[in-house]
Design a protein around this motif. Structure first.
Motif, PDB file in Angstrom:
ATOM      1  N   ILE A  43       0.540  -0.762   0.137  1.00  0.00           N
ATOM      2  CA  ILE A  43      -0.282   0.090  -0.074  1.00  0.00           C
ATOM      3  C   ILE A  43       0.881   1.234  -0.570  1.00  0.00           C
ATOM      4  O   ILE A  43       1.783   1.364   0.703  1.00  0.00           O
ATOM      5  N   ASP A  44       0.780   2.447  -0.933  1.00  0.00           N
ATOM      6  CA  ASP A  44       1.108   3.375  -0.928  1.00  0.00           C
ATOM      7  C   ASP A  44       0.487   4.935  -1.622  1.00  0.00           C
ATOM      8  O   ASP A  44      -0.001   4.738  -2.131  1.00  0.00           O
ATOM      9  N   SER A  45       1.248   5.870  -1.251  1.00  0.00           N
ATOM     10  CA  SER A  45       0.238   7.138  -1.770  1.00  0.00           C
ATOM     11  C   SER A  45       1.308   7.509  -1.786  1.00  0.00           C
ATOM     12  O   SER A  45       2.140   7.695  -1.548  1.00  0.00           O
ATOM     13  N   MET A  46       0.949   8.533  -3.221  1.00  0.00           N
ATOM     14  CA  MET A  46       2.193   9.662  -3.635  1.00  0.00           C
ATOM     15  C   MET A  46       0.686  11.023  -4.068  1.00  0.00           C
ATOM     16  O   MET A  46       0.306  11.218  -4.441  1.00  0.00           O
ATOM     17  N   PRO A  47       1.845  12.084  -4.639  1.00  0.00           N
ATOM     18  CA  PRO A  47       1.111  13.154  -4.344  1.00  0.00           C
ATOM     19  C   PRO A  47       1.019  13.257  -5.719  1.00  0.00           C
ATOM     20  O   PRO A  47       1.821  13.589  -6.490  1.00  0.00           O
ATOM     21  N   LEU A  48      -0.044  14.177  -5.730  1.00  0.00           N
ATOM     22  CA  LEU A  48      -0.307  14.450  -7.042  1.00  0.00           C
ATOM     23  C   LEU A  48      -0.251  16.395  -7.017  1.00  0.00           C
ATOM     24  O   LEU A  48      -1.165  16.863  -6.626  1.00  0.00           O
ATOM     25  N   GLU A  49       0.697  17.100  -7.484  1.00  0.00           N
ATOM     26  CA  GLU A  49       0.079  18.818  -6.994  1.00  0.00           C
ATOM     27  C   GLU A  49      -0.472  18.992  -7.984  1.00  0.00           C
ATOM     28  O   GLU A  49       0.075  18.925  -9.714  1.00  0.00           O
ATOM     29  N   ILE A  50      -1.161  20.330  -8.006  1.00  0.00           N
ATOM     30  CA  ILE A  50      -1.975  20.666  -8.968  1.00  0.00           C
ATOM     31  C   ILE A  50      -1.552  21.603  -9.485  1.00  0.00           C
ATOM     32  O   ILE A  50      -1.049  22.372 -10.751  1.00  0.00           O
ATOM     33  N   CYS A  51      -0.860  22.679  -8.739  1.00  0.00           N
ATOM     34  CA  CYS A  51       0.355  23.668  -8.652  1.00  0.00           C
ATOM     35  C   CYS A  51       1.051  23.748  -7.800  1.00  0.00           C
ATOM     36  O   CYS A  51       0.681  23.491  -6.745  1.00  0.00           O
ATOM     37  N   SER A  52       2.105  24.888  -7.602  1.00  0.00           N
ATOM     38  CA  SER A  52       3.038  25.423  -6.988  1.00  0.00           C
ATOM     39  C   SER A  52       1.931  26.254  -5.862  1.00  0.00           C
ATOM     40  O   SER A  52       0.642  26.855  -5.583  1.00  0.00           O
ATOM     41  N   LEU A  53       2.609  25.940  -4.199  1.00  0.00           N
ATOM     42  CA  LEU A  53       1.584  26.796  -3.170  1.00  0.00           C
ATOM     43  C   LEU A  53       1.482  28.147  -3.336  1.00  0.00           C
ATOM     44  O   LEU A  53       0.954  28.923  -2.932  1.00  0.00           O
ATOM     45  N   SER A  54       1.655  28.948  -4.129  1.00  0.00           N
ATOM     46  CA  SER A  54       2.585  29.941  -4.210  1.00  0.00           C
ATOM     47  C   SER A  54       1.310  30.893  -5.262  1.00  0.00           C
ATOM     48  O   SER A  54       0.718  31.507  -5.300  1.00  0.00           O
ATOM     49  N   ARG A  55       0.284  29.447  -6.378  1.00  0.00           N
ATOM     50  CA  ARG A  55      -0.576  29.662  -6.777  1.00  0.00           C
ATOM     51  C   ARG A  55      -2.059  29.261  -6.520  1.00  0.00           C
ATOM     52  O   ARG A  55      -2.793  29.462  -7.131  1.00  0.00           O
ATOM     53  N   GLU A  56      -1.778  29.070  -5.345  1.00  0.00           N
ATOM     54  CA  GLU A  56      -2.825  27.982  -4.639  1.00  0.00           C
ATOM     55  C   GLU A  56      -4.132  28.896  -4.375  1.00  0.00           C
ATOM     56  O   GLU A  56      -5.654  28.739  -5.405  1.00  0.00           O
ATOM     57  N   ARG A  58      -4.957  31.561  -6.886  1.00  0.00           N
ATOM     58  CA  ARG A  58      -5.692  32.112  -8.045  1.00  0.00           C
ATOM     59  C   ARG A  58      -5.928  30.158  -8.623  1.00  0.00           C
ATOM     60  O   ARG A  58      -6.514  30.549 -10.115  1.00  0.00           O
ATOM     61  N   ASN A  59      -5.639  29.892  -8.520  1.00  0.00           N
ATOM     62  CA  ASN A  59      -5.685  28.375  -9.096  1.00  0.00           C
ATOM     63  C   ASN A  59      -7.429  27.943  -9.489  1.00  0.00           C
ATOM     64  O   ASN A  59      -7.907  28.212  -7.727  1.00  0.00           O
ATOM     65  N   LYS A  60      -8.248  27.404 -10.204  1.00  0.00           N
ATOM     66  CA  LYS A  60      -9.219  26.888 -10.070  1.00  0.00           C
ATOM     67  C   LYS A  60     -10.078  25.375 -10.372  1.00  0.00           C
ATOM     68  O   LYS A  60     -10.807  24.942 -10.020  1.00  0.00           O
ATOM     69  N   THR A  61      -8.787  24.627  -9.922  1.00  0.00           N
ATOM     70  CA  THR A  61      -8.676  23.394 -10.643  1.00  0.00           C
ATOM     71  C   THR A  61      -9.698  22.875  -9.750  1.00  0.00           C
ATOM     72  O   THR A  61      -8.939  22.587  -8.818  1.00  0.00           O
ATOM     73  N   GLY A  62     -10.801  21.876  -9.810  1.00  0.00           N
ATOM     74  CA  GLY A  62     -11.098  21.161  -8.746  1.00  0.00           C
ATOM     75  C   GLY A  62     -11.904  21.633  -7.681  1.00  0.00           C
ATOM     76  O   GLY A  62     -12.817  20.834  -6.873  1.00  0.00           O
ATOM     77  N   LYS A  63     -12.526  23.574  -8.038  1.00  0.00           N
ATOM     78  CA  LYS A  63     -13.427  23.980  -7.326  1.00  0.00           C
ATOM     79  C   LYS A  63     -14.551  24.049  -7.329  1.00  0.00           C
ATOM     80  O   LYS A  63     -14.963  24.965  -6.610  1.00  0.00           O
ATOM     81  N   GLU A  64     -14.766  22.991  -8.146  1.00  0.00           N
ATOM     82  CA  GLU A  64     -16.859  23.358  -8.135  1.00  0.00           C
ATOM     83  C   GLU A  64     -17.368  23.320  -7.090  1.00  0.00           C
ATOM     84  O   GLU A  64     -18.211  23.451  -6.710  1.00  0.00           O
ATOM     85  N   SER A  65     -17.071  22.247  -5.817  1.00  0.00           N
ATOM     86  CA  SER A  65     -17.168  21.503  -5.164  1.00  0.00           C
ATOM     87  C   SER A  65     -16.046  21.654  -3.881  1.00  0.00           C
ATOM     88  O   SER A  65     -15.083  21.369  -3.762  1.00  0.00           O
ATOM     89  N   ALA A  66     -17.344  22.181  -2.491  1.00  0.00           N
ATOM     90  CA  ALA A  66     -15.973  21.912  -1.534  1.00  0.00           C
ATOM     91  C   ALA A  66     -15.470  20.717  -1.436  1.00  0.00           C
ATOM     92  O   ALA A  66     -14.698  20.434  -0.850  1.00  0.00           O
ATOM     93  N   HIS A  67     -16.531  20.105  -1.449  1.00  0.00           N
ATOM     94  CA  HIS A  67     -16.283  18.098  -1.340  1.00  0.00           C
ATOM     95  C   HIS A  67     -14.547  17.595  -1.878  1.00  0.00           C
ATOM     96  O   HIS A  67     -13.933  16.930  -1.611  1.00  0.00           O
TER      97      HIS A  67
END
Length: 108
Positions: A43-56, A58-67
């Motif tokens: 069992i393992d997990s890995m990060p899937l980075e959407i954008c850097s923390l400085s652009r958090e 401004r990012n709109k990816t996946g923010k359609e629902s809070a869940h």
């Protein structure tokens, strides 16, 4: 089998859901056949980075629902914080990937 094609106003279509269920059922059958004799899994997990923390902000990816929106997380092996999701997977010793899941990066 009752297939209904929904109107354009409906966000989910019954036909798409029907094919997704069939696809998942087929995948599970293939995996169970390949892992029939296996008792040991990793069992393992890995990060899937959407954008850097400085652009958090401004990012709109996946923010359609809070869940389902991305979150801040920490990857101990890379010793860094990231913004996105985590992929959790189970793999057999023979290399067959069992079901996997995506969670917010902050979930443990």
């Amino acid at each position: 089998m009752n297939l209904k094609i929904s109107s354009a106003d409906d966000n989910t279509t019954t036909v798409e859901s029907f094919y997704l269920k069939k696809q998942n059922r087929l995948r599970k059958l293939m995996v169970s056949g390949l892992n029939k004799q296996t008792d040991v899994f990793a069992i393992d997990s890995m990060p899937l980075e959407i954008c850097s923390l400085s652009r958090e902000q401004r990012n709109k990816t996946g923010k359609e629902s809070a869940h389902h929106s991305p979150d801040k997380g920490y990857c101990a092996s890379q010793k860094k914080y990231f913004y996105g999701y985590k992929s959790h997977s189970v793999c057999s010793v023979s290399g067959v990937i069992e079901p996997f899941d995506l969670t917010k990066a902050g979930c443990t």
